[in-house]
Write a protein that holds these residues in place. Structure first.
Motif, mmCIF file in Angstrom:
data_model
loop_
_atom_site.group_PDB
_atom_site.id
_atom_site.type_symbol
_atom_site.label_atom_id
_atom_site.label_comp_id
_atom_site.label_asym_id
_atom_site.label_seq_id
_atom_site.Cartn_x
_atom_site.Cartn_y
_atom_site.Cartn_z
ATOM 1 N N ARG A 211 0.941 -1.347 0.032
ATOM 2 C CA ARG A 211 -0.053 -0.027 0.140
ATOM 3 C C ARG A 211 0.591 1.092 -0.066
ATOM 4 O O ARG A 211 0.297 2.425 0.686
ATOM 5 N N SER A 212 2.537 0.971 -0.656
ATOM 6 C CA SER A 212 3.330 2.341 -0.365
ATOM 7 C C SER A 212 2.938 2.653 -1.785
ATOM 8 O O SER A 212 3.575 2.065 -2.602
ATOM 9 N N ASN A 213 3.720 4.045 -2.136
ATOM 10 C CA ASN A 213 3.967 4.707 -3.588
ATOM 11 C C ASN A 213 5.229 4.724 -3.372
ATOM 12 O O ASN A 213 6.057 5.545 -2.353
ATOM 13 N N VAL A 214 5.856 4.976 -4.546
ATOM 14 C CA VAL A 214 7.550 4.802 -4.904
ATOM 15 C C VAL A 214 7.206 5.980 -5.278
ATOM 16 O O VAL A 214 6.939 6.680 -5.986
ATOM 17 N N ILE A 215 8.300 7.371 -4.273
ATOM 18 C CA ILE A 215 7.759 8.784 -5.054
ATOM 19 C C ILE A 215 8.612 9.105 -4.943
ATOM 20 O O ILE A 215 8.788 10.544 -5.946
ATOM 21 N N GLN A 216 9.921 8.312 -5.107
ATOM 22 C CA GLN A 216 11.584 8.136 -6.439
ATOM 23 C C GLN A 216 11.924 6.692 -6.473
ATOM 24 O O GLN A 216 11.799 6.584 -5.466
ATOM 25 N N ALA A 217 12.483 6.684 -7.582
ATOM 26 C CA ALA A 217 12.750 5.945 -8.371
ATOM 27 C C ALA A 217 13.944 5.293 -8.739
ATOM 28 O O ALA A 217 14.340 6.741 -9.271
ATOM 29 N N ASP A 218 14.447 4.802 -8.837
ATOM 30 C CA ASP A 218 15.819 4.024 -9.344
ATOM 31 C C ASP A 218 17.007 5.474 -9.240
ATOM 32 O O ASP A 218 17.679 5.863 -9.996
ATOM 33 N N ILE A 219 17.282 5.458 -7.828
ATOM 34 C CA ILE A 219 18.387 5.769 -6.468
ATOM 35 C C ILE A 219 19.623 4.536 -7.410
ATOM 36 O O ILE A 219 19.593 3.505 -6.250
ATOM 37 N N MET A 220 20.597 5.135 -7.833
ATOM 38 C CA MET A 220 21.255 3.630 -8.414
ATOM 39 C C MET A 220 22.819 3.791 -7.538
ATOM 40 O O MET A 220 23.051 4.732 -7.395
ATOM 41 N N ALA A 221 22.912 2.797 -7.202
ATOM 42 C CA ALA A 221 23.971 2.595 -5.806
ATOM 43 C C ALA A 221 24.507 1.200 -6.887
ATOM 44 O O ALA A 221 24.529 0.590 -7.507
ATOM 45 N N SER A 222 26.045 1.586 -5.971
ATOM 46 C CA SER A 222 27.450 0.363 -6.472
ATOM 47 C C SER A 222 26.741 -0.888 -6.434
ATOM 48 O O SER A 222 27.148 -1.894 -7.458
ATOM 49 N N ASN A 223 26.405 -1.344 -5.551
ATOM 50 C CA ASN A 223 25.419 -2.504 -5.258
ATOM 51 C C ASN A 223 23.822 -2.969 -5.222
ATOM 52 O O ASN A 223 23.244 -3.660 -4.122
ATOM 53 N N GLY A 224 23.615 -1.981 -5.880
ATOM 54 C CA GLY A 224 21.910 -1.759 -6.437
ATOM 55 C C GLY A 224 20.710 -0.691 -6.604
ATOM 56 O O GLY A 224 22.188 0.085 -6.551
ATOM 57 N N VAL A 225 20.137 -1.352 -6.170
ATOM 58 C CA VAL A 225 19.178 0.460 -6.464
ATOM 59 C C VAL A 225 18.369 0.403 -5.373
ATOM 60 O O VAL A 225 17.509 -0.138 -5.053
ATOM 61 N N ILE A 226 17.437 2.048 -5.297
ATOM 62 C CA ILE A 226 16.771 2.419 -4.475
ATOM 63 C C ILE A 226 15.593 2.865 -4.157
ATOM 64 O O ILE A 226 15.899 3.903 -5.705
ATOM 65 N N HIS A 227 14.488 2.477 -4.234
ATOM 66 C CA HIS A 227 12.994 3.580 -4.557
ATOM 67 C C HIS A 227 12.372 3.529 -3.026
ATOM 68 O O HIS A 227 12.211 3.117 -1.678
ATOM 69 N N VAL A 228 12.603 5.135 -3.254
ATOM 70 C CA VAL A 228 11.951 5.851 -2.212
ATOM 71 C C VAL A 228 10.058 5.636 -2.158
ATOM 72 O O VAL A 228 9.703 5.720 -2.834
ATOM 73 N N ILE A 229 9.644 4.992 -0.921
ATOM 74 C CA ILE A 229 8.248 4.930 -0.441
ATOM 75 C C ILE A 229 7.780 5.807 0.673
ATOM 76 O O ILE A 229 8.659 6.102 1.317
ATOM 77 N N ASP A 230 6.650 5.716 0.587
ATOM 78 C CA ASP A 230 6.023 6.795 1.080
ATOM 79 C C ASP A 230 5.471 6.722 2.900
ATOM 80 O O ASP A 230 4.955 7.099 3.786
ATOM 81 N N LYS A 231 5.642 4.669 3.159
ATOM 82 C CA LYS A 231 4.799 3.826 4.276
ATOM 83 C C LYS A 231 6.391 2.953 4.123
ATOM 84 O O LYS A 231 6.841 1.993 3.657
ATOM 85 N N VAL A 232 6.524 2.609 6.153
ATOM 86 C CA VAL A 232 7.016 1.521 6.544
ATOM 87 C C VAL A 232 6.135 0.128 6.056
ATOM 88 O O VAL A 232 4.885 -0.140 5.785
ATOM 89 N N LEU A 233 6.720 -0.433 5.302
ATOM 90 C CA LEU A 233 6.436 -1.976 4.423
ATOM 91 C C LEU A 233 6.312 -3.534 6.276
ATOM 92 O O LEU A 233 7.209 -3.322 6.737
ATOM 93 N N ILE A 234 5.059 -3.518 6.021
ATOM 94 C CA ILE A 234 5.396 -4.573 7.763
ATOM 95 C C ILE A 234 5.108 -6.260 7.157
ATOM 96 O O ILE A 234 3.562 -6.341 6.781
ATOM 97 N N PRO A 235 5.597 -7.363 7.466
ATOM 98 C CA PRO A 235 5.083 -8.282 6.708
ATOM 99 C C PRO A 235 3.636 -8.924 8.002
ATOM 100 O O PRO A 235 3.879 -8.483 9.079
ATOM 101 N N SER A 236 2.932 -9.444 6.659
ATOM 102 C CA SER A 236 2.042 -9.635 7.543
ATOM 103 C C SER A 236 1.648 -11.314 8.922
ATOM 104 O O SER A 236 1.262 -11.294 9.253
ATOM 105 N N ASN A 237 3.204 -11.382 8.482
ATOM 106 C CA ASN A 237 3.734 -13.081 9.343
ATOM 107 C C ASN A 237 4.095 -12.131 10.821
ATOM 108 O O ASN A 237 5.143 -11.784 10.749
#
Length: 165
Positions: A139-165
């Motif tokens: 239920r989170s929106n990506v508010i900034q996508a594709d921040i490239m790092a040497s070891n991957g990529v960051i997508h900034v989101i507007d909500k903390v993801l909480i696992p259901s289990n």
């Protein structure tokens, strides 16, 4: 070519090599370096440190990190972040943080037009929906996508993801 010219050329080539060897190596920052250098991720950085995940997120990866902003953490119920940062809640904190990480580097163009269930490092799946304008993760929106790092990529989101289990 006379000896003097040959010696000058050899010296110049050697000096160039020496200067190049001493020059700082410009490398792209890793995921942790990028997050640490951006004040909107100070809560995330504190949580990653408390969970002892810094070395993991500085490793080769590649990783895709859905990075909640400070505002996303602030939107959690009062006392949640403080509670998660306590040493006795480290396992729960690790579970939440690793739920924000997907193995491999996935950019927004790879998500466009798709609806996917994606396995996280935590072990549960996140629902990724790139069929509309922008990308949603659960239920989170990506508010900034594709921040490239040497070891991957960051997508900034507007909500903390909480696992259901």
């Amino acid at each position: 070519m006379n000896r003097r010219t040959a010696l000058k050329l050899t010296a110049a080539v050697g000096l160039t090599g020496l200067v190049a060897a001493c020059a700082p190596v410009m490398t792209q920052p890793d995921i942790v370096d990028i997050a640490s250098s951006n004040s909107q991720f100070s809560t995330l950085v504190a949580a990653v440190s408390a969970a002892d995940l810094v070395d993991t997120l500085k490793s080769d990866g590649p990783f895709t990190v859905f990075a909640p902003t400070n505002a996303a953490f602030d939107a959690l119920p009062a006392g949640t972040v403080e509670n998660l940062l306590r040493p006795e809640n480290k396992d729960q904190l690790i579970s939440i943080l690793t739920y924000h990480v997907v193995p491999g580097a996935v950019t927004s163009d790879q998500l466009a037009g798709q609806r996917l269930q994606v396995a996280t490092v935590q072990g549960s799946n996140v629902h990724v929906d790139g069929r509309h304008s922008g990308v949603r993760v659960n239920r989170s929106n990506v508010i900034q996508a594709d921040i490239m790092a040497s070891n991957g990529v960051i997508h900034v989101i507007d909500k903390v993801l909480i696992p259901s289990n």
